[in-house]
Design an enzyme around this catalytic site. Structure first.
Site, PDB file in Angstrom:
ATOM      1  N   ASP A   7       0.885  -1.171  -0.034  1.00  0.00           N
ATOM      2  CA  ASP A   7       0.092  -0.092  -0.079  1.00  0.00           C
ATOM      3  C   ASP A   7       0.723   1.199   0.006  1.00  0.00           C
ATOM      4  O   ASP A   7       2.070   1.320   0.458  1.00  0.00           O
ATOM      5  CB  ASP A   7      -0.717   0.085   1.288  1.00  0.00           C
ATOM      6  CG  ASP A   7      -1.690   1.198   1.088  1.00  0.00           C
ATOM      7  OD1 ASP A   7      -2.601   1.200   0.177  1.00  0.00           O
ATOM      8  OD2 ASP A   7      -1.825   2.078   1.950  1.00  0.00           O
ATOM      9  N   GLU A   9       0.801   5.684   0.367  1.00  0.00           N
ATOM     10  CA  GLU A   9       0.050   7.024   0.691  1.00  0.00           C
ATOM     11  C   GLU A   9       0.773   8.128  -0.217  1.00  0.00           C
ATOM     12  O   GLU A   9       1.923   8.147  -0.383  1.00  0.00           O
ATOM     13  CB  GLU A   9       0.017   7.396   2.197  1.00  0.00           C
ATOM     14  CG  GLU A   9      -0.701   6.441   2.921  1.00  0.00           C
ATOM     15  CD  GLU A   9      -2.226   6.376   2.879  1.00  0.00           C
ATOM     16  OE1 GLU A   9      -2.783   7.228   2.279  1.00  0.00           O
ATOM     17  OE2 GLU A   9      -2.719   5.373   3.379  1.00  0.00           O
ATOM     18  N   HIS A  58      -4.223  10.923   5.516  1.00  0.00           N
ATOM     19  CA  HIS A  58      -3.257  10.219   6.138  1.00  0.00           C
ATOM     20  C   HIS A  58      -2.332  11.087   7.282  1.00  0.00           C
ATOM     21  O   HIS A  58      -1.632  10.431   8.236  1.00  0.00           O
ATOM     22  CB  HIS A  58      -2.088   9.940   5.048  1.00  0.00           C
ATOM     23  CG  HIS A  58      -1.587  11.170   4.242  1.00  0.00           C
ATOM     24  ND1 HIS A  58      -0.886  12.343   4.796  1.00  0.00           N
ATOM     25  CD2 HIS A  58      -1.815  11.576   2.878  1.00  0.00           C
ATOM     26  CE1 HIS A  58      -0.541  13.082   3.576  1.00  0.00           C
ATOM     27  NE2 HIS A  58      -1.205  12.683   2.566  1.00  0.00           N
ATOM     28  N   HIS A 153      -5.816   6.897   7.842  1.00  0.00           N
ATOM     29  CA  HIS A 153      -5.296   5.928   6.619  1.00  0.00           C
ATOM     30  C   HIS A 153      -3.707   5.940   6.859  1.00  0.00           C
ATOM     31  O   HIS A 153      -3.132   7.004   6.900  1.00  0.00           O
ATOM     32  CB  HIS A 153      -5.502   6.191   5.261  1.00  0.00           C
ATOM     33  CG  HIS A 153      -7.107   6.010   5.222  1.00  0.00           C
ATOM     34  ND1 HIS A 153      -7.402   5.112   4.176  1.00  0.00           N
ATOM     35  CD2 HIS A 153      -8.032   6.583   5.613  1.00  0.00           C
ATOM     36  CE1 HIS A 153      -8.715   4.747   4.045  1.00  0.00           C
ATOM     37  NE2 HIS A 153      -9.202   5.899   4.927  1.00  0.00           N
ATOM     38  N   ASP A 158      -3.028  -0.221   6.745  1.00  0.00           N
ATOM     39  CA  ASP A 158      -3.749  -0.752   5.740  1.00  0.00           C
ATOM     40  C   ASP A 158      -3.115  -2.257   5.012  1.00  0.00           C
ATOM     41  O   ASP A 158      -4.055  -2.935   4.750  1.00  0.00           O
ATOM     42  CB  ASP A 158      -3.853   0.337   4.517  1.00  0.00           C
ATOM     43  CG  ASP A 158      -4.635   1.541   4.959  1.00  0.00           C
ATOM     44  OD1 ASP A 158      -5.242   1.415   6.179  1.00  0.00           O
ATOM     45  OD2 ASP A 158      -4.873   2.483   4.214  1.00  0.00           O
TER      46      ASP A 158
END
EC number: 2.7.7.7
Length: 247
Positions: A7, A9, A58, A153, A158
């Protein structure tokens, strides 16, 4: 094959607007088990501010990221970690697009040049649950994955949630093989036969009228989505055979 739950960001939603990656997390999974000691988690100085919407998601400020390495400094470490693996990403086109942009700026091709395959769990979920919400949060709720620790997040948390969701999404694919160890020896066969004899008969539960009605409604909705091509409808209501004269 090694699988990597991945994942990122980013500073914003659109890579075409010059947004950059500011966090990458990756968890290694082997034989459907997370290898806890083999985790990659990197914060990256993107060289620009985050858009307000992304920052609210985030929470990684420009000040926090100011002393972190640029992507060029972590590229080798990242590529070595994912090399030859199968990437598992939720909404893969988003992350792959940003990874390709970062690698492109360095003249290092695309992420698919380094990995064996990319699996998009969002596409998988849409196939399994057409017409339903299939965000990571929604899938966690559907599969009863605890996400209470997820306030903002973050790439690492995640990844941890996605690992559980992926296992739930794919559980049916290997359920017939779980704990099956072929053993043709007399001892092994005797043990297998003893286990079969000890098993209780399967309990068969018949659907209630409400459950049958709910099933019919679901098939009606599914049939609309696939424009009359629902296979269950074809099985339940096969086309009549062509008539003819029996001599």
């Amino acid at each position: 094959m090694r699988q990597i739950i991945l994942d990122t960001e980013t500073t914003g939603l659109r890579v075409d607007d010059g947004n950059r990656i500011l966090e990458i997390a990756a968890l290694e999974m082997v034989d459907r088990k997370i290898v806890a000691e083999h985790t990659l988690h990197l914060y990256i100085n993107p060289g620009r501010d985050s858009e307000e919407g992304a920052l609210n998601v985030h929470g990684l400020t420009t000040e926090f990221l100011s002393d972190k390495p640029k992507f060029t400094a972590i590229a080798d470490e990242f590529l070595a970690f994912v090399k030859d693996s199968e990437l598992i990403i939720h909404n893969a086109p988003f992350d792959v697009g940003f990874l390709n942009a970062e690698l492109g700026l360095l003249g290092r091709g695309k992420i698919t040049d380094y990995v064996a395959n990319v699996i998009d769990t969002l596409a998988m979920a849409k196939d399994q649950f057409p017409g339903k919400r299939n965000s990571l949060d929604a899938l966690c709720d559907r599969f009863e994955v605890d996400r209470s620790a997820r306030v903002l997040h973050g790439a690492l948390i995640d990844c941890e949630l996605l690992a559980e969701v992926y296992l739930a999404l794919t559980r049916g694919q290997d359920s017939l093989l779980i704990d099956f160890q072929p053993d043709d020896s007399p001892t092994g066969l005797a043990s297998a036969n003893a286990n079969r004899a000890a098993r209780k008969p399967l309990t068969i539960l018949q659907p209630t009228a409400d459950e049958l009605a709910a099933h019919a409604t679901y098939l009606d909705d599914l049939d609309k989505i696939v424009k009359g091509q629902c296979l269950w409808r074809a099985i339940e209501d096969p086309a009549p055979a062509e008539s003819g004269t029996v001599q």
